[in-house]
Design an enzyme around this catalytic site. Structure first.
Site, PDB file in Angstrom:
ATOM      1  N   LYS A  14       3.278  -6.462  -4.102  1.00  0.00           N
ATOM      2  CA  LYS A  14       2.982  -6.304  -5.577  1.00  0.00           C
ATOM      3  C   LYS A  14       4.126  -5.668  -6.334  1.00  0.00           C
ATOM      4  O   LYS A  14       4.429  -6.163  -7.690  1.00  0.00           O
ATOM      5  CB  LYS A  14       1.682  -5.445  -5.770  1.00  0.00           C
ATOM      6  CG  LYS A  14       1.894  -3.883  -5.552  1.00  0.00           C
ATOM      7  CD  LYS A  14       0.348  -3.159  -5.654  1.00  0.00           C
ATOM      8  CE  LYS A  14       0.464  -1.849  -5.053  1.00  0.00           C
ATOM      9  NZ  LYS A  14       1.650  -1.149  -4.535  1.00  0.00           N
ATOM     10  N   ARG A  87      -5.006   4.944  -7.603  1.00  0.00           N
ATOM     11  CA  ARG A  87      -5.234   4.496  -6.105  1.00  0.00           C
ATOM     12  C   ARG A  87      -6.532   5.236  -5.573  1.00  0.00           C
ATOM     13  O   ARG A  87      -6.772   5.262  -4.424  1.00  0.00           O
ATOM     14  CB  ARG A  87      -3.939   5.552  -5.397  1.00  0.00           C
ATOM     15  CG  ARG A  87      -2.716   4.566  -5.238  1.00  0.00           C
ATOM     16  CD  ARG A  87      -2.357   4.992  -3.814  1.00  0.00           C
ATOM     17  NE  ARG A  87      -1.288   4.762  -3.166  1.00  0.00           N
ATOM     18  CZ  ARG A  87       0.172   4.217  -3.610  1.00  0.00           C
ATOM     19  NH1 ARG A  87       0.184   4.012  -4.853  1.00  0.00           N
ATOM     20  NH2 ARG A  87       1.057   3.790  -2.826  1.00  0.00           N
ATOM     21  N   ARG A 124      11.583  -3.777   5.365  1.00  0.00           N
ATOM     22  CA  ARG A 124      11.882  -3.597   3.601  1.00  0.00           C
ATOM     23  C   ARG A 124      13.136  -2.523   3.574  1.00  0.00           C
ATOM     24  O   ARG A 124      13.134  -1.632   4.365  1.00  0.00           O
ATOM     25  CB  ARG A 124      10.678  -2.965   3.125  1.00  0.00           C
ATOM     26  CG  ARG A 124      11.080  -2.823   1.616  1.00  0.00           C
ATOM     27  CD  ARG A 124       9.762  -2.516   0.909  1.00  0.00           C
ATOM     28  NE  ARG A 124       8.998  -1.515   1.061  1.00  0.00           N
ATOM     29  CZ  ARG A 124       7.941  -1.021   0.368  1.00  0.00           C
ATOM     30  NH1 ARG A 124       7.490  -1.908  -0.761  1.00  0.00           N
ATOM     31  NH2 ARG A 124       7.264   0.157   0.608  1.00  0.00           N
ATOM     32  N   ARG A 158      13.101   3.403   3.155  1.00  0.00           N
ATOM     33  CA  ARG A 158      12.406   4.411   2.836  1.00  0.00           C
ATOM     34  C   ARG A 158      11.632   5.268   4.000  1.00  0.00           C
ATOM     35  O   ARG A 158      11.508   4.802   4.810  1.00  0.00           O
ATOM     36  CB  ARG A 158      11.022   3.951   1.866  1.00  0.00           C
ATOM     37  CG  ARG A 158      11.715   3.730   0.632  1.00  0.00           C
ATOM     38  CD  ARG A 158      10.566   3.139  -0.300  1.00  0.00           C
ATOM     39  NE  ARG A 158       9.145   3.626  -0.192  1.00  0.00           N
ATOM     40  CZ  ARG A 158       8.098   3.160  -1.018  1.00  0.00           C
ATOM     41  NH1 ARG A 158       8.146   2.283  -1.499  1.00  0.00           N
ATOM     42  NH2 ARG A 158       6.972   3.551  -0.608  1.00  0.00           N
ATOM     43  N   ARG A 169      -0.651   5.195   5.598  1.00  0.00           N
ATOM     44  CA  ARG A 169      -0.567   4.867   4.310  1.00  0.00           C
ATOM     45  C   ARG A 169      -1.495   3.582   3.979  1.00  0.00           C
ATOM     46  O   ARG A 169      -1.955   3.634   3.168  1.00  0.00           O
ATOM     47  CB  ARG A 169       0.952   4.393   3.862  1.00  0.00           C
ATOM     48  CG  ARG A 169       1.784   5.337   3.563  1.00  0.00           C
ATOM     49  CD  ARG A 169       3.117   4.816   3.464  1.00  0.00           C
ATOM     50  NE  ARG A 169       3.351   4.486   2.252  1.00  0.00           N
ATOM     51  CZ  ARG A 169       4.290   3.166   2.107  1.00  0.00           C
ATOM     52  NH1 ARG A 169       5.072   2.873   3.103  1.00  0.00           N
ATOM     53  NH2 ARG A 169       4.320   2.595   1.079  1.00  0.00           N
TER      54      ARG A 169
HETATM   55  P1  AMP Z   1       4.363   3.286  -3.298  1.00  0.00           P
HETATM   56  O1  AMP Z   1       5.962   3.325  -3.724  1.00  0.00           O
HETATM   57  O2  AMP Z   1       3.278   2.763  -4.308  1.00  0.00           O
HETATM   58  O3  AMP Z   1       4.283   2.646  -2.085  1.00  0.00           O
HETATM   59  O4  AMP Z   1       3.909   5.031  -3.327  1.00  0.00           O
HETATM   60  C1  AMP Z   1       4.616   5.891  -2.364  1.00  0.00           C
HETATM   61  C2  AMP Z   1       4.111   7.227  -2.255  1.00  0.00           C
HETATM   62  O5  AMP Z   1       3.943   7.814  -3.347  1.00  0.00           O
HETATM   63  C3  AMP Z   1       2.487   7.122  -1.717  1.00  0.00           C
HETATM   64  O6  AMP Z   1       2.431   6.864  -0.322  1.00  0.00           O
HETATM   65  C4  AMP Z   1       1.770   8.186  -2.199  1.00  0.00           C
HETATM   66  O7  AMP Z   1       2.255   9.270  -1.472  1.00  0.00           O
HETATM   67  C5  AMP Z   1       2.487   8.430  -3.471  1.00  0.00           C
HETATM   68  N1  AMP Z   1       1.654   7.911  -4.553  1.00  0.00           N
HETATM   69  C6  AMP Z   1       2.231   6.882  -5.433  1.00  0.00           C
HETATM   70  N2  AMP Z   1       1.299   6.384  -6.216  1.00  0.00           N
HETATM   71  C7  AMP Z   1       0.059   7.275  -6.047  1.00  0.00           C
HETATM   72  C8  AMP Z   1      -1.066   7.674  -6.858  1.00  0.00           C
HETATM   73  N3  AMP Z   1      -1.406   6.719  -7.785  1.00  0.00           N
HETATM   74  N4  AMP Z   1      -1.544   8.879  -6.613  1.00  0.00           N
HETATM   75  C9  AMP Z   1      -1.331   9.317  -5.438  1.00  0.00           C
HETATM   76  N5  AMP Z   1      -0.182   9.333  -4.842  1.00  0.00           N
HETATM   77  C10 AMP Z   1       0.668   8.348  -5.287  1.00  0.00           C
END
Ligand code: AMP
Length: 213
Positions: A14, A87, A124, A158, A169
């Site tokens: 996404k 989320r 990635r 990451r 996750r």
């Molecule tokens: P992402 O880059 O979207 O995979 O997000 C990486 C990490 O950031 C996630 O595993 C969560 O720990 C945190 N995170 C991202 N977006 C949110 C959200 N909307 N609410 C809570 N934690 C978030």
């Protein structure tokens, strides 16, 4: 034009699709994961707290994420693609009540099976400087370890893309996203895409389904 909310497990593609669509259609791409990582990079007390949560693959609390989002979102000036938010159901409500209000929006769900996700995330790599996303197998940079887009950024894996954290996750995500999908489905504002295909094919489908292109 309506605002777009991109939903999909980590590794569903996404973020890559959001970056590309934003460039093509003029939206601002707002990723809460990026906003949180930026806060960590600032070395603030809040950043340290967030860092510990991100490393475990858990969720940051709703109000902290909402505050970061609100501070970086100016809906009177641009259309947005929200990536990584909401989320959970509480965040879906916050997004409507505090940010979108009466503005029309649509949700897009990128559906991918777990096996595909694990493979994609382990491969990635992300540019430290500009955030461009690569896959060391299917979308490698021209020069190994350096970014094609900005030329100078170092590519890194990451911390939360490492084995063990990935499964946590994924589980956290699938449990939380169900009620959001139901909410959007029942209002007829959800577009569901099979995203376990090549990036080009998924992007073509996205354009057709959203804009009839
Ligand atoms: P992402 O880059 O979207 O995979 O997000 C990486 C990490 O950031 C996630 O595993 C969560 O720990 C945190 N995170 C991202 N977006 C949110 C959200 N909307 N609410 C809570 N934690 C978030």
């Amino acid at each position: 034009m309506s605002q777009l909310v991109f939903l999909g497990a980590p590794g569903s593609g996404k973020g890559t699709q959001a970056k590309r669509l934003a460039k093509e259609k003029g939206h601002v791409h707002l990723s809460t994961g990026d906003l949180l990582r930026e806060e960590v990079a600032k070395n603030t007390a809040l950043g340290e707290k967030i860092d510990a949560i991100l490393k475990k693959g858990d969720l940051v609390d709703d109000l902290t994420v909402m505050e970061l989002l609100t501070a970086n979102c100016h809906l009177d000036k641009s259309d947005y693609i929200f990536d990584g938010f909401p989320r959970n159901e509480a965040q879906a409500r916050l997004l409507e009540e505090r940010l979108l209000k009466d503005r029309p929006y649509r949700g897009v769900y990128f559906k991918v099976p777990l096996e595909t996700l694990v493979g994609r995330l382990a491969q990635r790599r992300v540019c430290q400087k500009c955030g461009a996303i690569y896959n060391v197998k299917s979308m490698p940079p021209r020069n190994p370890g350096a970014c094609d887009h900005c030329g100078s950024g170092h590519l890194f894996q990451r911390d939360d893309d490492r084995e063990g954290v990935i499964a946590n996750r994924f589980n956290v995500y699938t449990e939380m996203v169900g009620p959001i999908l139901d909410r959007y489905r029942s209002r007829g504002i959800l577009v569901e895409l099979a995203a376990d295909k090549g990036s080009e094919e998924v992007f073509g489908e996205l354009l057709r389904r959203l804009f009839g292109d």
